[in-house]
Design an enzyme around this catalytic site. Sequence first.
Site, mmCIF file in Angstrom:
data_model
loop_
_atom_site.group_PDB
_atom_site.id
_atom_site.type_symbol
_atom_site.label_atom_id
_atom_site.label_comp_id
_atom_site.label_asym_id
_atom_site.label_seq_id
_atom_site.Cartn_x
_atom_site.Cartn_y
_atom_site.Cartn_z
ATOM 1 N N SER A 176 -3.474 3.165 -19.166
ATOM 2 C CA SER A 176 -4.837 3.494 -18.715
ATOM 3 C C SER A 176 -5.290 4.894 -19.096
ATOM 4 C CB SER A 176 -4.918 3.337 -17.189
ATOM 5 O OG SER A 176 -4.059 4.249 -16.544
ATOM 6 N N VAL B 299 -0.348 4.558 5.316
ATOM 7 C CA VAL B 299 -1.640 3.905 5.559
ATOM 8 C C VAL B 299 -1.585 2.961 6.750
ATOM 9 C CG1 VAL B 299 -2.385 4.108 3.168
ATOM 10 C CG2 VAL B 299 -1.113 2.080 3.878
ATOM 11 N N LYS C 98 1.036 0.382 7.544
ATOM 12 C CA LYS C 98 1.542 -0.991 7.370
ATOM 13 C C LYS C 98 2.437 -1.396 8.537
ATOM 14 C CE LYS C 98 3.413 -0.020 3.379
ATOM 15 N NZ LYS C 98 2.971 1.380 3.247
ATOM 16 N N THR C 99 3.405 -0.550 8.873
ATOM 17 C CA THR C 99 4.344 -0.897 9.947
ATOM 18 C C THR C 99 3.643 -0.940 11.301
ATOM 19 O OG1 THR C 99 6.135 0.168 8.711
ATOM 20 C CG2 THR C 99 6.521 -0.264 11.040
ATOM 21 N N GLY D 84 0.820 -1.197 0.000
ATOM 22 C CA GLY D 84 0.000 0.000 0.000
ATOM 23 C C GLY D 84 0.853 1.244 0.000
ATOM 24 N N LYS E 262 -7.680 5.108 -7.635
ATOM 25 C CA LYS E 262 -8.122 6.119 -8.604
ATOM 26 C C LYS E 262 -9.452 6.740 -8.200
ATOM 27 C CE LYS E 262 -5.604 4.065 -12.495
ATOM 28 N NZ LYS E 262 -5.685 3.405 -13.804
ATOM 29 N N PRO F 130 2.478 4.955 1.141
ATOM 30 C CA PRO F 130 3.017 5.385 2.444
ATOM 31 C C PRO F 130 1.947 6.016 3.322
ATOM 32 C CG PRO F 130 4.423 6.132 0.639
ATOM 33 C CD PRO F 130 3.176 5.614 0.019
#
Length: 802
Positions: free
Chosen positions: A680, A360, A362-363, A356, A723, A358
């Site tokens: 895209s 959000v 995770k760590t 994900g 998006k 930076p």
Amino acid sequence: MSNPKEKFESKKLPMMPIRDVVIFPYMMTPFVVGRESSVRALEEALASDKKIFLATQHDASIDEPKAGDIFQVGTIVNIVQSLKLPDGNIKVLVEGIERGKILQVVETEGYLQATVRVARYATETTAPIEAGMQRVTGLFEQYVKLCQSLNYETMIAAVRMEDPAKLTDTIAANLQLAIEEKQGLLEIFDPAERLSRIGDVLDVEIEKLNMDRTIQSRVKRQMEKAQKEYYLNEKIKAIQKELGRGEKSEFDELKKKVESAGMPPEVREKAIQELKKLEAMPPMSAESTVSRNYLDWLLAVPWKKRSKEIRNITRAEKTLNEDHYGLEKIKERILEFLAVRQLVKNPKGSILCFVGPPGVGKTSLGMSIAKATGRKFVRMSLGGVRDEAEIRGHRRTYIGALPGQIIQMMKKAGTKNPVFMLDEVDKMSMDFRGDPSAALLEVLDPEQNFMFVDHYLDVEYDLSQVFFIATANVIHTVPPALQDRMEVLRLHGYTEPEKVEIAKQFLVKKQMAQAGLTEKNVQFSDDTIRKIIRGYTREAGVRNLEREIGNICRKIARKVVKEGADFSAAIQPEKLGDWLGVLKFRDTLAHEKSEVGLVTGLAWTEVGGSILSTEASAVDGKGKLTLTGQLGDVMQESAQAAMSYIRSRAARLGLPRDFYRNLDIHVHVPEGAIPKDGPSAGITIATALASALSKIPVRRDIAMTGEITLRGKVLPIGGLKEKLLAAHRAGLFEVILPQENEKDVAEVPENLRTAMKLHFVDNMDQVLAVALEGPLPQMPSEAETMAPIATPPAPEIPTARQ
């Protein structure tokens, strides 16, 4: 019957027990007298004929010895000199006269008095006696040469005598023997027998000294033998005992630690072998240091110690909810893992990968998992690691070698089942020193990591009970073989309502505590937090949001210090500029007017989603197509495909068939300093071209994303949630998406789905119908549609870089 050469005589003399020394006849010895009974015996002797009987104690630690604590044979001595010291002790110098054997000991007026029998021998100098004296003298000369503590010339001069009794006593007095051995020589009254015994003792002592010299020589050449090692070890033990370290050596302690470490049999056997090598090495050698460091590492790694795991799912769920808002899919996976742990006795360790943008969480989520399961938490950052030895360590042959970070982190954890976070696994690289990602294949494979081998330890180590969690911002830079070994869980960016809740529940409280504020000093409303999110941050995570809140809290703290603890401020949305300055981002893009050739696209980046404006302009020219904005190869190809589609649908757009011959078309994607790539943007570029050529404005309240084919088909894209979040942040609530992405909408938060209107399309005609403000010209007739189209030469496509 008595020997005719032997004469006996009895005497009563004051007696003094002595410690740690045996005094022989003809021997001059100084010592200090301190015991009260000994001082009185000395004074009695000084008051009469200055003769006193000295006998050695069995045990030197006894302060008041009785008759049974003293050897029965001693020496009658003459007190040559006495000196009273300031502390009350008396220093005396005595000279041995003759041997004596105790017949009776009585205590008289505070001191011991002994009845001593003296035996005097008349020794004739016969040939055997002379031969014995020569042998003993020669042996003593050898002994003095080998013994560094004796002066050679002095000793040789002292033994040049013809009396065998005096010779043997002089030699015995200067031999470095144990007390018991010296006492044994003293107790031999017959000079001839004593001469023979002295010869035997000298033979043994010379052999020991020769052995000592041989050992020292071989140590220098590192060629010790087992027989010599025994003597050296005994010597070391004696030295340690003299230094007060006791009988228990450091090697015994190490052996006990090895036995109690819980190592597997193969590892324990290797540790014992290494310990034996260490014992045989000189303590100050470089090899000894290397071997000792290796043993220390073997003992420092946890072999059997493990954390008591908390398997209570309710408690774990509560902990996860307290630490993190949202992330329901991740939390479900953790709770499933704990449920399996309850049902399976020895489950294998899980290997997860959180992917994900930076910020959000995770760590911090890994730390919460450790807290919820009751395990230790260790973290290893892999960002920039390019050496395989960082994972597996160096072999012991290298100077300064150490185990790899895996083993070092296991030592830090202290247990064999920690939560082990491998941070930034997508940012590893490789060079001539090896590929660390290849070394991780064994670590992260449940079928192999129970026998992980570090180059330094060179033994198998069990990592199967470790809960590995890897984190990454993107997954495509992680080698496929490594991806295959991990269960990938994606952490998408947060929606605005989620950010508001995170700020209220976590960020505001954390920053207030760090600034030393209380709830009465500062208050944040939901509208205030929402405006900070919209006007001062544009991110997938919440790091910048936390910084802005912290910025306000620090300013409030300054005012509290100036105006007092009662200062209070309610942060209002309209006053945010006073605290944070001017807005960093525009509020929305939906309120701007629609324009010809200007389309809002959506892009995925490593830090989340973002909007991507695309401009197209048609001017008179010669059919040249220009692409600018640092577009990558794939994006340029998408622009070519879009142009070919527009040419094939010229009639549908109300354009002449050869419109491109007289026009130069320029496609530009702003923010030209940032490289852009990917397929895209295909429908975005095609819509911009269609608008620029048909002169019909594109709706500015709509965004789009999708890949285009030459026939106008719209193909699916990735990063859908990111998006849509980017569109929502920018105030765009209508989005055109490929039909095949409809299934992916289930992963989008419900509040985001309900807040946005999503148009799913199969082809470009549907895109233009939704995106353009006005209707396209009427469809041409079938004959016109089926008319052959001349194939013109391909336009020139230069790439401009800003």
